[in-house]
Design a protein around this motif. Structure first.
Motif, PDB file in Angstrom:
ATOM      1  N   GLN A  29     -29.779  -7.148  -4.838  1.00 59.74           N
ATOM      2  CA  GLN A  29     -28.883  -6.089  -4.389  1.00 59.74           C
ATOM      3  C   GLN A  29     -29.600  -5.104  -3.476  1.00 59.74           C
ATOM      4  N   ASN A  30     -30.809  -4.708  -3.861  1.00 65.27           N
ATOM      5  CA  ASN A  30     -31.526  -3.705  -3.076  1.00 65.27           C
ATOM      6  C   ASN A  30     -32.086  -4.263  -1.774  1.00 65.27           C
ATOM      7  N   GLN A  31     -32.173  -5.585  -1.663  1.00 62.13           N
ATOM      8  CA  GLN A  31     -32.517  -6.163  -0.364  1.00 62.13           C
ATOM      9  C   GLN A  31     -31.485  -5.763   0.683  1.00 62.13           C
ATOM     10  N   LEU A  32     -30.231  -5.715   0.281  1.00 60.75           N
ATOM     11  CA  LEU A  32     -29.171  -5.345   1.216  1.00 60.75           C
ATOM     12  C   LEU A  32     -29.345  -3.903   1.691  1.00 60.75           C
ATOM     13  N   ALA A  33     -29.777  -3.030   0.778  1.00 59.39           N
ATOM     14  CA  ALA A  33     -30.004  -1.637   1.160  1.00 59.39           C
ATOM     15  C   ALA A  33     -31.176  -1.520   2.126  1.00 59.39           C
ATOM     16  N   GLY A  34     -32.180  -2.383   1.955  1.00 54.12           N
ATOM     17  CA  GLY A  34     -33.354  -2.325   2.812  1.00 54.12           C
ATOM     18  C   GLY A  34     -33.119  -2.827   4.221  1.00 54.12           C
ATOM     19  N   MET A  35     -32.022  -3.555   4.425  1.00 53.65           N
ATOM     20  CA  MET A  35     -31.723  -4.077   5.768  1.00 53.65           C
ATOM     21  C   MET A  35     -30.233  -3.925   6.056  1.00 53.65           C
ATOM     22  N   SER A  36     -29.664  -2.808   5.637  1.00 57.13           N
ATOM     23  CA  SER A  36     -28.216  -2.619   5.738  1.00 57.13           C
ATOM     24  C   SER A  36     -27.711  -2.735   7.174  1.00 57.13           C
ATOM     25  N   VAL A  37     -28.403  -2.080   8.103  1.00 56.57           N
ATOM     26  CA  VAL A  37     -27.954  -2.112   9.499  1.00 56.57           C
ATOM     27  C   VAL A  37     -28.065  -3.526  10.065  1.00 56.57           C
ATOM     28  N   ASN A 150     -35.989  -1.557  -6.993  1.00 57.80           N
ATOM     29  CA  ASN A 150     -35.551  -0.601  -5.972  1.00 57.80           C
ATOM     30  C   ASN A 150     -36.618  -0.417  -4.900  1.00 57.80           C
ATOM     31  N   THR A 151     -37.852  -0.234  -5.358  1.00 60.83           N
ATOM     32  CA  THR A 151     -38.947   0.020  -4.425  1.00 60.83           C
ATOM     33  C   THR A 151     -39.230  -1.194  -3.547  1.00 60.83           C
ATOM     34  N   LEU A 152     -39.351  -2.371  -4.177  1.00 59.15           N
ATOM     35  CA  LEU A 152     -39.660  -3.580  -3.418  1.00 59.15           C
ATOM     36  C   LEU A 152     -38.475  -4.035  -2.574  1.00 59.15           C
ATOM     37  N   GLY A 153     -37.281  -3.943  -3.147  1.00 56.11           N
ATOM     38  CA  GLY A 153     -36.102  -4.401  -2.424  1.00 56.11           C
ATOM     39  C   GLY A 153     -35.875  -3.626  -1.146  1.00 56.11           C
TER      40      GLY A 153
END
Length: 413
Positions: A29-37, A150-153
């Motif tokens: 899930q947090n991978q998406l936050a890390g590359m949202s744009v 969260n941190t890694l993602g």
């Protein structure tokens, strides 16, 4: 499935697998936050579509977490987690080749299955390997998955060469978990299995009976309400700290992210260290009272603190206390109801956890905080949630001092 002669070694492996299984869901899930744009541009998704995909794994948990707990108590934790691991492996691979909104939504939704089933069964599984004196520590270690993910993602994903590469990394991790759980996943040690099977008798395995007994007790509803308000307070803190520091304090996103990271680091450290404090004091209540007050103050005043060491320390302490409170409320179902009912009780609690994480934010907090632009009001509401959650946790019998009858039975098994 292999059973190692060294019980402590296998207990450590099971703990690592529980950690990894929950990590996969949160990391995906947090991978998406890390590359949202990049994600939206790559697939041509709108912001609304991105938000739907991002929350897909949590949304399904609201409806299935309770059923997951009942199902786990019925057919066995090892089996249900293995099935979930297989589904997640397929989903993480499918996500690499999914180009439509529907395909991305479904694949991301199923990426959360191991997280959901292990969140429900976490205390039950670890209670089958660790004695009551150390189960809080084991659960505390297991709950560090969220801050690490969260941190890694967010942090590592932005450094990866492509979206497909990032998704492939998650698929590889899923494969490792599937193989690891297939080989070593076991919900309880042979000693605990023998003791539980001997005491279960003819009344064992009656899921409906267990469910009725659980819902008739007041403590399950207090736990559920407490979990709801804790998560309702946590999500605004995690979701809007960066925005408040950038928009209201004038920081650049990198600097703001550094302060926000202090929260996740504090959550991980606190959830591991606090069980030792509980053991020394032999009481939960004083810690709950102090931690709830400190967390509420940290949420409300954190973004207003002087920049630098003071703000970083404030957010670290806030995360420490918040992570510890969450670890406690995830541990208590097995202490109160015993392993035989832990998954059913945990499933009900997890349903309210996810409801607090999603429904409270979108239907209460954001509208009252001017759509999320009034940071003072937003963090005040989140702090109020924490106070309510802390009060509810104080109502529950202190599991370090005077556990309920079910909790005593759990400790004797």
């Amino acid at each position: 499935m292999f059973t190692l002669k060294n019980k402590n070694l296998q207990a450590g492996i099971v703990l690592a697998l529980v950690w990894l299984g929950v990590f996969i869901a949160s990391y995906a899930q947090n991978q998406l936050a890390g590359m949202s744009v990049q994600f939206m541009e790559h697939y041509g998704f709108t912001s609304e579509q991105y938000a739907s995909i991002y929350s897909a794994s949590q949304f399904i948990g609201i409806f299935f977490a309770f059923a997951a707990g009942i199902l786990s108590d019925k057919i066995g934790t090892r089996n249900i987690v293995l099935i979930a691991a297989g589904m997640v492996l397929v989903a993480t691979v499918a996500r690499i080749f999914a180009f439509s909104f529907e395909a991305q939504y479904l694949s991301n939704m199923f990426c959360g299955f191991t997280g959901m089933f292990l969140a429900v069964n976490r205390a039950k599984i670890l209670g089958g390997w660790f004695p009551p004196a150390t189960i809080a520590l084991a659960v505390g270690i297991a709950t560090t998955t969220t801050p690490v993910a969260n941190t890694l993602g967010v942090g590592l994903t932005s450094l990866m060469p492509s979206i497909e590469f990032a998704f492939t990394v998650t698929a590889v991790v899923s494969a490792v978990f599937f193989v690891g759980w297939f080989l070593f996943g076991k919900e309880r040690s042979d000693e605990i299995a023998a003791a539980e099977d001997a005491s279960k008798g003819e009344e064992g395995g009656k899921v409906l009976k267990n469910l009725i007994e659980i819902v008739k007790t007041p403590w399950i509803w207090v736990l559920c309400a407490g979990a709801f308000f804790l998560m309702a307070g946590q999500v605004p803190l995690m979701a809007f700290t960066n925005a408040s520091l950038v928009n209201a304090r004038g920081l650049d996103p990198v600097a703001a992210g550094g302060f926000a990271t202090a929260i996740t680091i504090g959550m991980g450290v606190g959830s591991v260290v606090t069980p030792f404090i509980v053991k020394a004091l032999k009481a939960y209540r004083p810690i709950v009272a102090v931690y709830a007050i400190v967390t509420a103050l940290g949420i409300y005043f954190g973004w207003q603190m002087p920049l630098g060491v003071v703000m970083y320390a404030a957010y670290f302490v806030t995360g420490w206390c918040l992570g510890s409170l969450l670890a406690m409320i995830f541990t208590w179902p097995v202490l109160i109801y015993g392993r035989g009912k832990a998954a059913t009780a945990g499933g009900l609690v997890q349903t309210f956890v996810l409801a607090g994480a999603s429904l409270a934010l979108t239907n209460i907090t954001i509208p009252l905080a001017g759509g999320g632009s009034n940071f003072g009001m937003l963090f005040a509401i989140a702090a109020a949630y924490l106070v309510i959650g802390g009060i509810l946790m104080l109502i529950v019998p202190d599991q370090a001092k005077a556990p309920t009858a079910e909790g005593k039975a759990a400790k004797e098994s």
